[in-house]
Design an enzyme around this catalytic site. Structure first.
Site, PDB file in Angstrom:
ATOM      1  N   LYS A 111      83.005  24.563  56.730  1.00 32.02           N
ATOM      2  CA  LYS A 111      83.218  23.306  57.454  1.00 32.02           C
ATOM      3  C   LYS A 111      84.117  22.328  56.700  1.00 32.02           C
ATOM      4  O   LYS A 111      84.733  21.459  57.314  1.00 32.02           O
ATOM      5  CB  LYS A 111      81.876  22.619  57.776  1.00 32.02           C
ATOM      6  CG  LYS A 111      81.115  23.333  58.875  1.00 32.02           C
ATOM      7  CD  LYS A 111      80.023  22.447  59.429  1.00 32.02           C
ATOM      8  CE  LYS A 111      79.376  23.078  60.643  1.00 32.02           C
ATOM      9  NZ  LYS A 111      78.257  22.293  61.162  1.00 32.02           N
ATOM     10  N   LYS A 192      81.923  34.450  63.733  1.00 29.23           N
ATOM     11  CA  LYS A 192      80.692  34.126  64.456  1.00 29.23           C
ATOM     12  C   LYS A 192      81.001  33.338  65.742  1.00 29.23           C
ATOM     13  O   LYS A 192      81.897  32.496  65.734  1.00 29.23           O
ATOM     14  CB  LYS A 192      79.832  33.266  63.514  1.00 29.23           C
ATOM     15  CG  LYS A 192      78.449  32.961  63.993  1.00 29.23           C
ATOM     16  CD  LYS A 192      77.782  31.954  63.072  1.00 29.23           C
ATOM     17  CE  LYS A 192      78.298  30.561  63.287  1.00 29.23           C
ATOM     18  NZ  LYS A 192      77.564  29.485  62.634  1.00 29.23           N
ATOM     19  N   LYS A 195      79.679  27.092  69.013  1.00 26.71           N
ATOM     20  CA  LYS A 195      79.875  26.109  70.068  1.00 26.71           C
ATOM     21  C   LYS A 195      81.019  25.151  69.750  1.00 26.71           C
ATOM     22  O   LYS A 195      81.512  24.452  70.623  1.00 26.71           O
ATOM     23  CB  LYS A 195      78.581  25.351  70.387  1.00 26.71           C
ATOM     24  CG  LYS A 195      77.817  24.735  69.226  1.00 26.71           C
ATOM     25  CD  LYS A 195      76.511  24.146  69.729  1.00 26.71           C
ATOM     26  CE  LYS A 195      75.518  23.635  68.741  1.00 26.71           C
ATOM     27  NZ  LYS A 195      74.878  24.339  67.740  1.00 26.71           N
TER      28      LYS A 195
HETATM   29  P1  TYM Z   1      72.961  25.530  64.722  1.00 25.20           P
HETATM   30  O1  TYM Z   1      72.773  24.311  65.560  1.00 25.20           O
HETATM   31  O2  TYM Z   1      74.325  25.865  64.256  1.00 25.20           O
HETATM   32  O3  TYM Z   1      72.395  26.794  65.463  1.00 25.20           O
HETATM   33  C1  TYM Z   1      71.087  26.822  66.023  1.00 25.20           C
HETATM   34  C2  TYM Z   1      70.476  28.195  65.864  1.00 25.20           C
HETATM   35  O4  TYM Z   1      71.307  29.174  66.503  1.00 25.20           O
HETATM   36  C3  TYM Z   1      71.615  30.222  65.584  1.00 25.20           C
HETATM   37  N1  TYM Z   1      72.991  30.680  65.853  1.00 25.20           N
HETATM   38  C4  TYM Z   1      73.309  31.958  66.128  1.00 25.20           C
HETATM   39  N2  TYM Z   1      72.583  33.074  66.225  1.00 25.20           N
HETATM   40  C5  TYM Z   1      73.234  34.221  66.520  1.00 25.20           C
HETATM   41  N3  TYM Z   1      74.567  34.301  66.732  1.00 25.20           N
HETATM   42  C6  TYM Z   1      75.347  33.192  66.635  1.00 25.20           C
HETATM   43  N4  TYM Z   1      76.649  33.271  66.841  1.00 25.20           N
HETATM   44  C7  TYM Z   1      74.721  31.955  66.334  1.00 25.20           C
HETATM   45  N5  TYM Z   1      75.180  30.681  66.184  1.00 25.20           N
HETATM   46  C8  TYM Z   1      74.109  29.936  65.884  1.00 25.20           C
HETATM   47  C9  TYM Z   1      71.516  29.571  64.209  1.00 25.20           C
HETATM   48  O5  TYM Z   1      71.302  30.533  63.209  1.00 25.20           O
HETATM   49  C10 TYM Z   1      70.341  28.643  64.405  1.00 25.20           C
HETATM   50  O6  TYM Z   1      69.120  29.341  64.234  1.00 25.20           O
HETATM   51  N6  TYM Z   1      71.383  24.099  60.156  1.00 25.20           N
HETATM   52  C11 TYM Z   1      70.957  24.529  61.473  1.00 25.20           C
HETATM   53  C12 TYM Z   1      70.085  23.521  62.180  1.00 25.20           C
HETATM   54  C13 TYM Z   1      68.873  23.098  61.427  1.00 25.20           C
HETATM   55  C14 TYM Z   1      67.702  23.878  61.191  1.00 25.20           C
HETATM   56  C15 TYM Z   1      66.814  23.033  60.492  1.00 25.20           C
HETATM   57  C16 TYM Z   1      67.358  25.196  61.524  1.00 25.20           C
HETATM   58  C17 TYM Z   1      68.665  21.871  60.865  1.00 25.20           C
HETATM   59  N7  TYM Z   1      67.424  21.833  60.311  1.00 25.20           N
HETATM   60  C18 TYM Z   1      65.550  23.492  60.085  1.00 25.20           C
HETATM   61  C19 TYM Z   1      66.089  25.642  61.120  1.00 25.20           C
HETATM   62  C20 TYM Z   1      65.215  24.805  60.404  1.00 25.20           C
HETATM   63  C21 TYM Z   1      72.199  24.764  62.334  1.00 25.20           C
HETATM   64  O7  TYM Z   1      73.264  24.255  62.072  1.00 25.20           O
HETATM   65  O8  TYM Z   1      71.964  25.483  63.479  1.00 25.20           O
END
Ligand code: TYM
Length: 327
Positions: A111, A192, A195
């Site tokens: 990022k 990957k 969004k």
């Molecule tokens: P975020 O918002 O990017 O994504 C949310 C969840 O979706 C999963 N994910 C995917 N899984 C499979 N294939 C993909 N292409 C894909 N893109 C996203 C992510 O692994 C995630 O589970 N840092 C985290 C948010 C967060 C969080 C937390 C998660 C903040 N605090 C505490 C767990 C526990 C994030 O950016 O997810």
């Protein structure tokens, strides 16, 4: 009953990757665990956001969680910024996080790459994520593959805190699905699915119309071999489509390979498109009802109150352990 915590950033409409990697597991697990599902808006502001868009995305994410099958009566669904203990514990954990370990996070490297001015919050993002998890005595964190490194750091921070101050945090386990943990971009299957991808054809949004889904899948990058076979290294595009298909229908990848033996990519892609459309249709219908109702506010109020109760207890213990305040 064991506790689950997970979060999703409201930084745009969720993709099928978020659904298959994360939400689908949440729905599956919610009956057997005490669950907290969070809309992590404070994580979203580590990169610039438009305020009106952010507000809209927060509500939209709440509706998508519920439309996907999260039951707000048994799970706690809430917005991170409405429970101030998250940033409070986040700060405390920053004080025991090392700049070196934060700089090693691949999400930070990705990022911040090519950016002229990087916010310090982008670097300290994982300490806040650790706080999210540790506030609720979480046993299990279901996430996609890309969050594995952050979870490893969370475990290290919990252990470091426990050793240095007092043994108050549960050290959480990560849970990654067997299929669907890393859904790739339809246009660049080495990347990957995200969004925030600027190429709209690379991802399927959970709110894309059926025609659009079909179009995106039909133009997904494959190869010239014409054989439907799972081979991540040599056939990343086809393998990704097989993963999506299998995660949507529950059919095994081996069964799907058999089903499309001797058939071309045209038939196969139509099958993938149908599987995705059929998975998303009921979610989209429920979403439309929810987003227009007042139900969401009551659910988020209730979630905030329930989360605050648990977070309040933990922060008290953590402050005492560190010697903050008077008692
Ligand atoms: P975020 O918002 O990017 O994504 C949310 C969840 O979706 C999963 N994910 C995917 N899984 C499979 N294939 C993909 N292409 C894909 N893109 C996203 C992510 O692994 C995630 O589970 N840092 C985290 C948010 C967060 C969080 C937390 C998660 C903040 N605090 C505490 C767990 C526990 C994030 O950016 O997810």
């Amino acid at each position: 009953m064991k506790t689950i915590f997970s979060g999703i950033q409201p930084s745009g409409t969720l993709t099928i990757g978020n659904y298959l990697g994360a939400i689908q597991q949440f729905v599956e697990l919610q009956n057997n665990y005490n669950c907290y599902f969070c809309i992590v808006d404070e994580h979203a502001i580590t990169v610039p956001q438009d305020r009106l868009e952010l507000r809209k995305n927060i509500k939209s994410l709440a509706a998508l969680y519920i439309a996907s099958g999260i039951d707000p009566d048994s799970s706690t669904l809430f917005i991170q910024s409405e429970v101030p203990e998250h940033t409070q514990l986040g700060w405390m954990l920053q004080s025991i996080s090392y700049v070196g370990e934060l700089e090693r996070m691949t999400q930070y490297k990705d990022k911040s790459q090519g950016q002229e001015a990087i916010s310090s919050a982008l670097l300290t993002y994982p300490s806040l994520m650790a706080a999210d998890i540790l506030l609720y005595n979480t046993d299990v964190v279901p996430v996609g593959d890309d969050q594995k490194q952050h979870l490893e750091l969370t475990r290290n921070l919990a252990q470091r805190f426990n050793n240095r101050f007092n043994d108050i945090f549960t050290v959480p386990e990560v849970r990654i699905p067997k299929v669907g943990a890393r859904i790739m971009s339809l246009q660049e299957p080495s990347k990957k699915m995200s969004k925030s991808d600027t190429n709209q054809k690379g991802f399927i949004s959970m709110l894309d119309e059926p025609k659009r889904i079909e179009k995106k899948i039909k133009s997904a990058v494959t190869d010239s071999e014409g054989i439907v076979k799972f081979d991540k290294k040599n056939k990343p595009g086809v393998s990704n489509l097989l993963t999506i298909y299998s995660s949507c229908t529950g059919e095994s990848i081996a069964d799907l390979e058999k089903k499309y033996e001797g058939k071309g990519y045209g038939d196969f892609k139509q099958g993938v498109a149908n599987a995705v459309i059929d998975t998303l249709r009921p979610i989209q219908e429920k979403y439309e009802q929810l987003i227009q109702s007042d139900e969401l506010d009551a659910i988020l109020d209730q979630g905030r109150d329930k989360a605050s109760l648990s977070a309040g207890k933990t922060i008290k213990k953590a402050k005492k352990a560190m010697g903050l305040g008077r008692k």
